[in-house]
Write an enzyme that holds these catalytic residues in place. Structure first.
Site, PDB file in Angstrom:
ATOM      1  N   ARG A  13       1.572  -2.896   0.378  1.00  0.00           N
ATOM      2  CA  ARG A  13       1.249  -1.473   0.446  1.00  0.00           C
ATOM      3  C   ARG A  13      -0.247  -1.306   0.686  1.00  0.00           C
ATOM      4  O   ARG A  13      -1.068  -1.879  -0.053  1.00  0.00           O
ATOM      5  CB  ARG A  13       1.647  -0.801  -0.867  1.00  0.00           C
ATOM      6  CG  ARG A  13       2.141   0.620  -0.656  1.00  0.00           C
ATOM      7  CD  ARG A  13       3.110   0.972  -1.742  1.00  0.00           C
ATOM      8  NE  ARG A  13       2.380   1.213  -2.971  1.00  0.00           N
ATOM      9  CZ  ARG A  13       2.327   2.390  -3.563  1.00  0.00           C
ATOM     10  NH1 ARG A  13       2.955   3.427  -3.059  1.00  0.00           N
ATOM     11  NH2 ARG A  13       1.664   2.550  -4.679  1.00  0.00           N
TER      12      ARG A  13
ATOM     13  N   THR B 260      -3.562   4.258   2.455  1.00  0.00           N
ATOM     14  CA  THR B 260      -2.479   5.123   2.963  1.00  0.00           C
ATOM     15  C   THR B 260      -1.247   5.101   2.061  1.00  0.00           C
ATOM     16  O   THR B 260      -0.384   5.969   2.167  1.00  0.00           O
ATOM     17  CB  THR B 260      -2.025   4.667   4.367  1.00  0.00           C
ATOM     18  OG1 THR B 260      -1.435   3.359   4.234  1.00  0.00           O
ATOM     19  CG2 THR B 260      -3.178   4.608   5.353  1.00  0.00           C
TER      20      THR B 260
ATOM     21  N   ASP C 285       7.503  -6.233 -13.329  1.00  0.00           N
ATOM     22  CA  ASP C 285       7.102  -6.774 -12.024  1.00  0.00           C
ATOM     23  C   ASP C 285       7.747  -8.136 -11.841  1.00  0.00           C
ATOM     24  O   ASP C 285       7.365  -9.119 -12.477  1.00  0.00           O
ATOM     25  CB  ASP C 285       5.572  -6.877 -11.939  1.00  0.00           C
ATOM     26  CG  ASP C 285       5.137  -7.213 -10.514  1.00  0.00           C
ATOM     27  OD1 ASP C 285       5.600  -8.255  -9.982  1.00  0.00           O
ATOM     28  OD2 ASP C 285       4.368  -6.446  -9.930  1.00  0.00           O
TER      29      ASP C 285
ATOM     30  N   ASP D 264       5.424 -11.100 -10.621  1.00  0.00           N
ATOM     31  CA  ASP D 264       4.507 -11.561 -11.672  1.00  0.00           C
ATOM     32  C   ASP D 264       5.243 -12.376 -12.723  1.00  0.00           C
ATOM     33  O   ASP D 264       4.750 -13.398 -13.199  1.00  0.00           O
ATOM     34  CB  ASP D 264       3.823 -10.369 -12.346  1.00  0.00           C
ATOM     35  CG  ASP D 264       2.596  -9.905 -11.572  1.00  0.00           C
ATOM     36  OD1 ASP D 264       2.120 -10.652 -10.693  1.00  0.00           O
ATOM     37  OD2 ASP D 264       2.128  -8.785 -11.851  1.00  0.00           O
TER      38      ASP D 264
END
Ligand code: URA
Length: 220
Positions: free
Chosen positions: A108, A112, A206, A209
């Site tokens: 990402r 933006t 996550d 992770d």
């Protein structure tokens, strides 16, 4: 197992729910997280392979009789979306040694907030292969859409892609399947919703992770 035309949810057996319970526990040690995640990944991959086309194939058995069987009809390629998708690679090589593996890196953009393609490396003949797209977390669906776009830009037909997914949000599933109605999606769990930080709820945290150990879980 089918929910909606092309969304396939693994049967929610007690065993699968027990595996999910082990890994969703926030206190799960990392080695348990990896071990039990891999067991679920194995179930997903076996079911994903079942969504591919087969041709009739006969063999002669040791007692001289004909077994009217099947064999894979098409050449295959796997494309993990870096990084979480790479968690599925080892299991995939166990069930399909020698499989071609491409890579896509999408992240990402901090400004933006849109998914941005950083890197892709795919077999030259990918348009003539069926593709297992390995994307374990389908939250907003943005990165899955971008990854499917990379494949279709290379000439892969939507109907020849199976998105192998660990956890999906209803929003992510809707976004991807509305845009790509011929794409098949296999998942082990459909979550309740996304929270304000775009994490799935009840979720798993996550995944990358926890799988790769890039957060301090207090364990080794
Ligand atoms: N990615 C994750 O690892 N977990 C989520 O809940 C959403 C995206």
């Amino acid at each position: 197992m089918t929910t909606g035309s092309n969304v396939h949810l693994l049967p929610q057996t007690n065993q699968l729910r027990a595996l999910h319970t082990l890994i969703r526990d926030r206190n799960a040690p990392r080695e348990d997280f990896v071990f039990y995640s891999r067991r679920i990944i194995r179930l997903l991959l076996e079911s994903a392979l079942d969504l591919l086309p087969f041709d009739k194939h006969e063999v002669t058995t040791p007692v001289g009789e004909t077994y009217h069987g099947l064999k894979f009809a098409s050449k295959l390629c796997a494309v993990p979306v870096i990084r979480a998708g790479e968690s599925m690679e080892a299991e995939l090589r166990d069930v399909h040694p020698g499989i071609r593996i491409g890579k896509i890196l999408i992240q990402r953009d901090k400004t933006t907030k849109l998914p941005r393609l950083y890197y892709s490396h795919l077999p030259d003949d990918i348009a003539r292969r069926h593709v297992l797209l390995l994307e374990p977390m389908l939250a907003t669906g943005g990165s899955a859409l971008a990854a499917v776009g990379v494949l279709t830009d290379q000439g892969v037909a939507e109907r020849d892609i199976v998105l192998v997914n660990f956890l999906a949000s209803p929003e992510g599933l809707r976004t991807v399947s509305e845009r790509h109605p011929d794409l098949k999606i296999i998942t082990s769990s459909i979550e309740d919703r996304l929270n304000e930080n775009a994490y799935m709820v009840p979720g798993i945290g996550d995944f990358g992770d926890r799988y790769f150990g890039t957060v301090d879980s207090g364990a080794a």
